[in-house]
Design a protein around this motif. Structure first.
Motif, PDB file in Angstrom:
ATOM      1  N   GLY A  15      40.665  53.585  32.324  1.00  0.00           N
ATOM      2  CA  GLY A  15      40.767  52.128  32.316  1.00  0.00           C
ATOM      3  C   GLY A  15      40.766  51.541  33.707  1.00  0.00           C
ATOM      4  O   GLY A  15      40.122  50.513  33.967  1.00  0.00           O
ATOM      5  N   LYS A  16      41.475  52.186  34.618  1.00  0.00           N
ATOM      6  CA  LYS A  16      41.529  51.702  36.002  1.00  0.00           C
ATOM      7  C   LYS A  16      40.139  51.769  36.645  1.00  0.00           C
ATOM      8  O   LYS A  16      39.737  50.846  37.361  1.00  0.00           O
ATOM      9  N   VAL A  17      39.406  52.847  36.362  1.00  0.00           N
ATOM     10  CA  VAL A  17      38.051  52.978  36.903  1.00  0.00           C
ATOM     11  C   VAL A  17      37.157  51.864  36.356  1.00  0.00           C
ATOM     12  O   VAL A  17      36.428  51.211  37.108  1.00  0.00           O
ATOM     13  N   LYS A  18      37.223  51.620  35.046  1.00  0.00           N
ATOM     14  CA  LYS A  18      36.418  50.562  34.430  1.00  0.00           C
ATOM     15  C   LYS A  18      36.796  49.192  34.996  1.00  0.00           C
ATOM     16  O   LYS A  18      35.925  48.357  35.274  1.00  0.00           O
ATOM     17  N   GLU A  19      38.091  48.970  35.148  1.00  0.00           N
ATOM     18  CA  GLU A  19      38.556  47.695  35.681  1.00  0.00           C
ATOM     19  C   GLU A  19      38.018  47.478  37.098  1.00  0.00           C
ATOM     20  O   GLU A  19      37.508  46.397  37.429  1.00  0.00           O
ATOM     21  N   THR A  20      38.111  48.502  37.927  1.00  0.00           N
ATOM     22  CA  THR A  20      37.625  48.417  39.301  1.00  0.00           C
ATOM     23  C   THR A  20      36.115  48.218  39.326  1.00  0.00           C
ATOM     24  O   THR A  20      35.600  47.400  40.100  1.00  0.00           O
ATOM     25  N   GLU A  21      35.421  48.953  38.483  1.00  0.00           N
ATOM     26  CA  GLU A  21      33.964  48.794  38.385  1.00  0.00           C
ATOM     27  C   GLU A  21      33.613  47.352  38.018  1.00  0.00           C
ATOM     28  O   GLU A  21      32.695  46.751  38.590  1.00  0.00           O
ATOM     29  N   GLY A  22      34.336  46.798  37.057  1.00  0.00           N
ATOM     30  CA  GLY A  22      34.100  45.417  36.652  1.00  0.00           C
ATOM     31  C   GLY A  22      34.342  44.433  37.779  1.00  0.00           C
ATOM     32  O   GLY A  22      33.577  43.471  37.954  1.00  0.00           O
ATOM     33  N   LYS A  23      35.381  44.670  38.551  1.00  0.00           N
ATOM     34  CA  LYS A  23      35.671  43.789  39.684  1.00  0.00           C
ATOM     35  C   LYS A  23      34.564  43.869  40.732  1.00  0.00           C
ATOM     36  O   LYS A  23      34.128  42.853  41.274  1.00  0.00           O
ATOM     37  N   LEU A  24      34.115  45.099  41.021  1.00  0.00           N
ATOM     38  CA  LEU A  24      33.088  45.288  42.049  1.00  0.00           C
ATOM     39  C   LEU A  24      31.736  44.703  41.646  1.00  0.00           C
ATOM     40  O   LEU A  24      30.976  44.234  42.496  1.00  0.00           O
ATOM     41  N   THR A  25      31.430  44.752  40.365  1.00  0.00           N
ATOM     42  CA  THR A  25      30.137  44.260  39.886  1.00  0.00           C
ATOM     43  C   THR A  25      30.235  42.845  39.317  1.00  0.00           C
ATOM     44  O   THR A  25      29.259  42.323  38.794  1.00  0.00           O
ATOM     45  N   ASP A  26      31.408  42.247  39.400  1.00  0.00           N
ATOM     46  CA  ASP A  26      31.675  40.915  38.864  1.00  0.00           C
ATOM     47  C   ASP A  26      31.355  40.844  37.369  1.00  0.00           C
ATOM     48  O   ASP A  26      30.814  39.862  36.870  1.00  0.00           O
ATOM     49  N   ASP A  27      31.703  41.932  36.662  1.00  0.00           N
ATOM     50  CA  ASP A  27      31.492  42.025  35.213  1.00  0.00           C
ATOM     51  C   ASP A  27      32.857  41.845  34.542  1.00  0.00           C
ATOM     52  O   ASP A  27      33.639  42.786  34.436  1.00  0.00           O
ATOM     53  N   LYS A  28      33.123  40.640  34.090  1.00  0.00           N
ATOM     54  CA  LYS A  28      34.433  40.324  33.515  1.00  0.00           C
ATOM     55  C   LYS A  28      34.699  41.094  32.224  1.00  0.00           C
ATOM     56  O   LYS A  28      35.843  41.454  31.934  1.00  0.00           O
ATOM     57  N   LYS A  35      41.160  46.940  31.626  1.00  0.00           N
ATOM     58  CA  LYS A  35      42.568  46.540  31.510  1.00  0.00           C
ATOM     59  C   LYS A  35      43.121  46.923  30.140  1.00  0.00           C
ATOM     60  O   LYS A  35      44.236  47.441  30.032  1.00  0.00           O
ATOM     61  N   ALA A  36      42.321  46.660  29.111  1.00  0.00           N
ATOM     62  CA  ALA A  36      42.763  46.974  27.747  1.00  0.00           C
ATOM     63  C   ALA A  36      42.960  48.477  27.571  1.00  0.00           C
ATOM     64  O   ALA A  36      43.950  48.922  26.974  1.00  0.00           O
ATOM     65  N   GLN A  37      42.039  49.272  28.092  1.00  0.00           N
ATOM     66  CA  GLN A  37      42.173  50.722  27.961  1.00  0.00           C
ATOM     67  C   GLN A  37      43.377  51.232  28.741  1.00  0.00           C
ATOM     68  O   GLN A  37      44.086  52.136  28.296  1.00  0.00           O
TER      69      GLN A  37
END
Length: 72
Positions: A15-28, A35-37
């Motif tokens: 989940g932390k990896v996905k959250e960080t990836e989303g932040k870096l790629t601006d993918d909400k 965050k949910a995971q």
């Protein structure tokens, strides 16, 4: 460590990896999924801890009742 607790730790990490990836790629959406995971992982860990505490408490009660029965 229980299997369920390990699953929780894995979910938190992924989940932390996905959250960080989303932040870096601006993918909400990806960030929110992460965050949910992560929250799911924390919930699994807490549930595993609670289950372990209940099992330990039940074992202590069982021992106490057996000891009381022997003393009668």
């Amino acid at each position: 460590m229980s299997e369920e607790k390990l699953k929780g730790l894995k979910d938190e990490a992924v989940g932390k990896v996905k959250e960080t990836e989303g932040k870096l790629t601006d993918d909400k959406v990806r960030e929110t999924q992460g965050k949910a995971q992560g929250l799911l992982g924390k919930a699994r860990e807490k549930a595993a801890d609670l289950k372990e505490d209940i099992e330990q408490g039940a074992e202590k009660l069982k021992e106490k009742f057996e000891k009381d029965d022997e003393n009668k």
